[in-house]
Design a protein around this motif. Structure first.
Motif, PDB file in Angstrom:
ATOM      1  N   VAL A   5       0.850  -1.204   0.000  1.00  0.00           N
ATOM      2  CA  VAL A   5       0.000   0.000   0.000  1.00  0.00           C
ATOM      3  C   VAL A   5       0.878   1.242   0.000  1.00  0.00           C
ATOM      4  O   VAL A   5       0.616   2.228  -0.669  1.00  0.00           O
ATOM      5  N   LYS A  30      -0.884  -4.182   2.749  1.00  0.00           N
ATOM      6  CA  LYS A  30      -2.260  -3.896   3.165  1.00  0.00           C
ATOM      7  C   LYS A  30      -2.581  -4.658   4.454  1.00  0.00           C
ATOM      8  O   LYS A  30      -2.274  -5.835   4.590  1.00  0.00           O
ATOM      9  N   GLU A  65      -0.370   3.423  -2.836  1.00  0.00           N
ATOM     10  CA  GLU A  65      -1.169   2.639  -3.779  1.00  0.00           C
ATOM     11  C   GLU A  65      -0.631   2.797  -5.195  1.00  0.00           C
ATOM     12  O   GLU A  65      -1.376   2.974  -6.157  1.00  0.00           O
ATOM     13  N   HIS A 168      -7.378   4.692   4.033  1.00  0.00           N
ATOM     14  CA  HIS A 168      -6.857   3.348   3.776  1.00  0.00           C
ATOM     15  C   HIS A 168      -5.687   3.055   4.697  1.00  0.00           C
ATOM     16  O   HIS A 168      -5.344   1.907   4.936  1.00  0.00           O
ATOM     17  N   VAL A 169      -5.037   4.107   5.149  1.00  0.00           N
ATOM     18  CA  VAL A 169      -3.877   3.980   6.036  1.00  0.00           C
ATOM     19  C   VAL A 169      -4.063   4.950   7.197  1.00  0.00           C
ATOM     20  O   VAL A 169      -4.516   6.075   7.001  1.00  0.00           O
ATOM     21  N   THR A 200      -4.584  -0.733   7.831  1.00  0.00           N
ATOM     22  CA  THR A 200      -3.152  -0.568   7.678  1.00  0.00           C
ATOM     23  C   THR A 200      -2.700   0.574   8.575  1.00  0.00           C
ATOM     24  O   THR A 200      -3.254   1.662   8.505  1.00  0.00           O
TER      25      THR A 200
END
Lengths: 254, 247
Positions: A5, A30, A65, A168-169, A200
């Protein structure tokens, strides 16, 4: 192995003559939880701040990403540009000092960015914000102002606020360091749950117990470089490097 | 001694000219009201320009700072005289801007307002700046990390907090602005000081000036007490521990 990621290559950051990061390489897969340890001044916090471009690095690449977020218009100037939007909608951050907005209620703290940045309707943002606050155990505090909350509660609001942007993180910058000892656990528990759900996470921390239990990897930094990296059991129990041993000795001796 | 008293505290003169002087004072209040609103808006605008981020916007920051420094340095009286003496001859401007009579007010009214706004915009920009800079850096960072633009972060997070820290110093600026409206008398706006001086030359008695002073004192003294209250309240907040700092 799947494409990470987050992928850092040769990241350097200077503040004037002071070189804070001297070429950092790091892969984050991820769902992985990476705990970053190190003495103060080792560059841990700066590393996190580079990842969400609060401090754009001078050299190296950061692939989020698959996209290099250090290139593109406006990079390095701290201005709004496509890569800032790209990064900040994917990366959430929680700070040592919470940084809740004191003039807004707990719920408004959580709904502000989804409404203003993502253009969510008020109803939708409130519904989601309420759910998130319930999840961190603060469903009863929605209408309170942050100053009425304990440090641990404030920090959980800060986590909910970051999660509201559906990152996402998640980056955690010494999030328990400003807390009274008895409040640390509730925040770590929230983070533990989050890790269990597959988030993540990059966690700068001094909580070795947390790193051991939750971390998939432990990174030990000193003097702007990664000194040692590996599974918690290895790095924390059988460190190879002298500097790691020394640091862990000092921390454990407390 | 009685001569002195008669020169400045002749109640007959005050009574006979009360109406004129009062109407003049209303003119001061009107100049103040219009100038205050515009100066507060200009000041905020300048303060925001001054806080723009990034290297590329350096020239804008530099120009803003130059503006603020310059107009804090030049005496307002000179600015009033220059505007009223210069603007009417700027032939590229339309007639109604060169010699404005907007809302039934004479041109000296608007020249005076313009000068006061230009100068007090600069002063209030510095007050706003103090407020903005008193908001911890982490607030901006938190807002930016949530995806807000610099402007959004300023609008929704930093400025709303910053302005709560400055009512006392801002009120001081406004008091000063109210008093400086008397300077517009030099370009023949019939405000209280000009009216009083006309009375002075007609009656050879200064009591109308005393009356004007009394009007200002009556308005401003309560405001000064409000400033004290605000400062005391702010102090209390600080000693109780600001809700932003967390130890």
């Amino acid at each position: 192995m799947a494409e990470p990621v987050l992928k850092l290559r040769g990241v350097c950051k200077r503040f004037g003559a002071l070189e804070v990061l001297k070429g950092i390489d790091l892969d984050v897969a991820k769902g992985e939880v990476i705990c970053i340890l190190g003495p103060s001044g080792s560059g841990k916090s700066t590393l996190l701040r580079c990842v969400n471009l609060l401090e754009p690095p001078e050299e190296g690449e950061i692939l989020l990403e698959g996209k290099d977020i250090c290139k593109g218009p406006g990079s390095g100037t701290g201005e709004q540009s496509w890569n800032l939007d790209f990064v900040r909608q994917r990366v959430g951050m929680v700070f040592q000092q919470f940084n809740l907005f004191p003039h807004k209620t707990v719920l408004e703290n959580v709904t502000m960015a989804p409404e203003r940045v993502l253009g969510r309707s008020k109803g939708e943002a409130r519904e989601k914000g309420t759910a998130l606050l319930e999840r961190v155990g603060l469903g009863e505090k929605l209408a309170q102002y942050p100053e009425r909350l304990s440090g641990g509660q404030q920090q959980r609001v800060a986590i909910a606020r970051a999660l509201a942007m559906e990152p996402h993180v998640m980056l955690f910058d010494e999030v328990t360091s400003a807390l009274d000892p008895e409040l640390v656990k509730e925040v770590l528990d929230t983070m533990r749950e989050l890790a269990g759900e597959g988030m993540t996470m990059l966690v700068v921390t001094h909580e070795l117990g947390f790193a051991k239990e939750v971390g998939d990897q432990v990174v030990f930094m000193d003097g702007g470089v990664i000194v040692e990296q590996g599974p918690p059991a290895e790095v924390l129990e059988n460190p190879r490097e002298e500097r790691t041993k020394q640091f862990l000795g000092l921390v454990l001796d407390r | 001694m009685s001569q002195f008293f008669n020169q400045y505290f002749n109640f007959d003169v005050m009574r006979e000219h009360f109406g004129e002087v009062f109407v003049g004072f209303l003119q001061n209040l009107l100049v103040f009201a219009v100038a205050a609103v515009l100066a507060l808006a200009l000041g905020l605008f300048l303060a925001l320009l001054r806080q723009l981020p990034g290297k590329k916007l350096m020239p804008i920051r530099f120009l803003t700072i130059a503006y603020i420094d310059f107009f804090r340095a030049v005496p307002i009286l000179i600015i009033i005289l220059m505007i009223s003496g210069g603007v009417p001859f700027l032939s590229f401007l339309p007639q109604e801007v060169r010699i404005p009579h907007w809302f039934g007010r004479p041109d000296p009214f608007w020249y005076g307002v313009a000068a006061l706004v230009i100068v007090y915009g600069a002063f209030s920009a510095e007050v706003y700046r103090a407020g903005i800079e008193a908001v911890p850096r982490g607030q901006m960072e938190a807002a930016r990390s949530l995806g807000m633009s610099h402007f959004q972060a300023m609008r929704y997070v930093v400025v709303p907090q910053g302005v709560t820290k400055i009512p006392a110093p801002m009120l001081n600026e406004l008091i000063s602005l109210l008093k400086d409206t008397t300077l517009v008398s030099v370009i023949a706006l019939s405000e209280s000081v000009l009216v009083s001086r006309e009375v002075l030359s007609e009656r050879l008695n200064s009591s109308s000036l005393t009356l004007t002073a009394i009007f200002f004192v009556i308005i401003i003294l309560p405001l000064a007490r409000v400033v004290d209250k605000l400062i005391a309240r702010q102090q209390l907040k600080v000693t109780r521990g600001s809700h932003i700092e967390v130890a």
